[in-house]
Design an enzyme around this catalytic site. Structure first.
Site, PDB file in Angstrom:
ATOM      1  N   GLU A   9       1.014  -1.212  -0.116  1.00 55.92           N
ATOM      2  CA  GLU A   9       0.086  -0.049   0.150  1.00 55.92           C
ATOM      3  C   GLU A   9       0.711   1.288   0.108  1.00 55.92           C
ATOM      4  O   GLU A   9       0.803   2.118   0.897  1.00 55.92           O
ATOM      5  CB  GLU A   9      -0.900  -0.050   1.142  1.00 55.92           C
ATOM      6  CG  GLU A   9      -1.955  -1.046   1.297  1.00 55.92           C
ATOM      7  CD  GLU A   9      -3.065  -0.923   2.290  1.00 55.92           C
ATOM      8  OE1 GLU A   9      -4.044  -1.694   2.217  1.00 55.92           O
ATOM      9  OE2 GLU A   9      -2.570  -0.512   3.488  1.00 55.92           O
ATOM     10  N   GLU A  28      -5.800  -8.752   0.643  1.00 58.67           N
ATOM     11  CA  GLU A  28      -6.662  -8.560   1.803  1.00 58.67           C
ATOM     12  C   GLU A  28      -7.933  -8.007   1.450  1.00 58.67           C
ATOM     13  O   GLU A  28      -8.273  -7.383   0.612  1.00 58.67           O
ATOM     14  CB  GLU A  28      -5.961  -7.010   2.507  1.00 58.67           C
ATOM     15  CG  GLU A  28      -4.591  -7.475   3.093  1.00 58.67           C
ATOM     16  CD  GLU A  28      -4.111  -6.097   3.973  1.00 58.67           C
ATOM     17  OE1 GLU A  28      -4.777  -5.255   4.310  1.00 58.67           O
ATOM     18  OE2 GLU A  28      -2.924  -5.974   4.045  1.00 58.67           O
TER      19      GLU A  28
END
Length: 477
Positions: free
Chosen positions: A174, A382
């Site tokens: 991220e 995720e």
């Protein structure tokens, strides 16, 4: 219903098998923050500082995965999962981020990887998940270009130590969300609000990833390598020119500033033009970097997907960015001057941290990614939901999590039926973990951890539901 069968040894999933698993991250689960030669990370220092004043707890022990990894991996396997995504703590391998290797750190991750393979669980290894070695942080962190060089060197050490058994590598977790929190909302270290510094740090994160990928290929390591992006389908509640502009700017701000670089090896021209229009100093972008980015494109894109982003125009007013880390029911505030602001659908359900429950998000996102990057496969690295779970008579009946996950899986499979190349799905998270600034109240795990009773593990209802789902999907022990 808490009994879990002891998994028998099973073979490693064959190459090309769809990966059904769950995920964790080093600082959030390992604990052992100062054991066996590990150096300090930026999160170790931040969580012990006065700046950590929202939920002032640390990851010193967390889920104690460092000492209980064998138990956790056995539970993952017993839950019929065939994959486990985890991250390596950079400062456990290189205590100062560069220099001498800590062999005890190498030994630990060798044990984790070997435990995965003994239980027939495919290890997906993320090299960096927020926890920068403090020595590098003090030298400017990701705002300093030398951190990208250090990351590439660290990555090569990991490739050489673990590459004989790891078939899927993920460089950076991220780059978008980390820098949004660090330099936008200001709730992650270095806890500042300056989007110009955000773009600089993100540039070097992406540069470090590209350099590591180029090293992986140049040195002839086997397997595949990618990057993990938090990505969102961008939607509006109205359709007019200003709303369409807001959606386009939000896509550049949230998604394409990372994904285009990872997949295409270049920043979108419109994104760069927008930064120039805003007066952003891009002196950090050096001649020759274009070739570095082009040489470091991913084999696979990891995608962390939780919800969609609804936006509307924000043509006047100051930038205001704020996250909800208290679970008080309010949503995050996202207003980016001249770009967009977050909107809200009053008819959808949100959790206590303001996250919308909208399973169709994964379908819309996957179709968007297929349209933009048709040749790049995706792994859902995720997907999950945070709640304040309640233990009653030793059980955790988290039906809300089951409903959330079931909806996302259903919409993911619909996207796959329509041609999206999805090669894996990881629930966040394997066990309850430290949830960054949210602390320990916000729980995501399939397995409950009693942080007040020696980190005792108890599989939740969602764990058993996921196990049955994977049985139906043909994942057999």
């Amino acid at each position: 219903m808490t009994a879990v069968p002891i998994p028998s040894q099973r073979p490693r999933p064959a190459a090309g098998t769809f990966l059904w698993g769950s995920a964790s991250a080093a600082y959030q689960c390992e604990g052992a923050w100062n054991e066996d030669g590990k150096g300090l990370s930026s999160w170790d220092v931040f969580c012990h500082s006065e700046a950590n004043d929202v939920n002032p707890v640390t990851g010193d022990v967390a889920a104690d995965h460092y000492h209980r990894y064998e138990e956790d991996i056995a539970l993952i396997a017993a839950g019929n999962q065939n994959a486990y995504r985890f991250s390596i703590a950079w400062s456990r391998i290189l205590p100062d981020g560069t220099g001498k290797v800590n062999e005890k750190g190498i030994d630990f991750y060798n044990r984790v990887i070997d435990a995965c393979l003994r239980h027939g669980v495919e290890p997906l290894v993320t090299l960096y998940h927020y926890d920068l070695p403090q020595t590098l942080f003090e030298r400017g962190g990701w705002e300093n270009r030398t951190t990208a060089d250090a990351f590439a060197a660290y990555a090569e050490i990991c490739f050489r130590a673990f590459g004989d058994r790891v078939r899927t590598w993920l460089t950076i977790n991220e780059p978008g969300y980390e820098t949004f929190c660090s330099y936008g909302a200001g709730n992650y270290p270095p806890n500042v609000q300056d989007l110009g510094r955000r773009w600089r740090a993100m540039y070097h994160l992406l540069l470090g990833s590209a350099m590591a990928i180029a090293t992986f290929r140049d040195q002839g390591f086997e397997g595949r390598i990618g990057l993990v992006s938090d990505s969102y389908p961008i939607e509006t509640l109205r359709d007019d020119a200003d709303y369409r502009d807001a959606a386009r700017f939000a896509d550049l701000f949230q998604n394409r500033c990372v994904n285009d670089v990872a997949v295409r090896g270049e920043f979108p021209a419109e994104f760069i033009a927008k930064l120039v229009q805003d007066g952003v100093d891009r002196s950090y972008a050096l001649d020759g970097d274009e070739a570095l980015f082009a040489a470091g494109v991913v084999d696979v894109l990891g995608v962390n997907v939780y919800d969609r982003m609804l936006v509307k125009p924000y043509l006047e007013g100051p930038t205001e960015l704020r996250n909800n880390n208290t679970g008080d029911g309010g949503g995050p505030v996202v207003k980016v001057s001249g770009w967009f602001q977050a909107d809200e659908d009053p008819d959808t359900v949100k959790n206590a941290w303001g996250m919308e429950i909208y399973p169709r998000a994964i379908y819309d996102l996957l179709l968007n990614l297929k349209a933009l990057y048709p040749s790049t496969p995706v792994i859902i690295t995720e997907n999950g939901i945070g709640y304040r779970d309640v233990v009653a008579d030793g059980q955790i009946d988290d039906q809300y999590r089951i409903d959330f996950l079931a909806g996302f899986v259903e919409w993911m499979k619909k996207a796959m039926d329509e041609g999206c190349d999805v090669q894996g799905y990881m629930v966040w998270s394997s066990t309850d973990v430290y949830s960054w600034i949210n602390g320990y109240e916000k729980r995501y795990g399939l397995i409950h951890v009693d942080f007040d009773d020696e980190q005792k593990r108890t599989p939740k209802a969602s764990y058993h539901w996921y196990r049955e789902l994977l049985t139906k999907e043909g994942v057999n022990r």
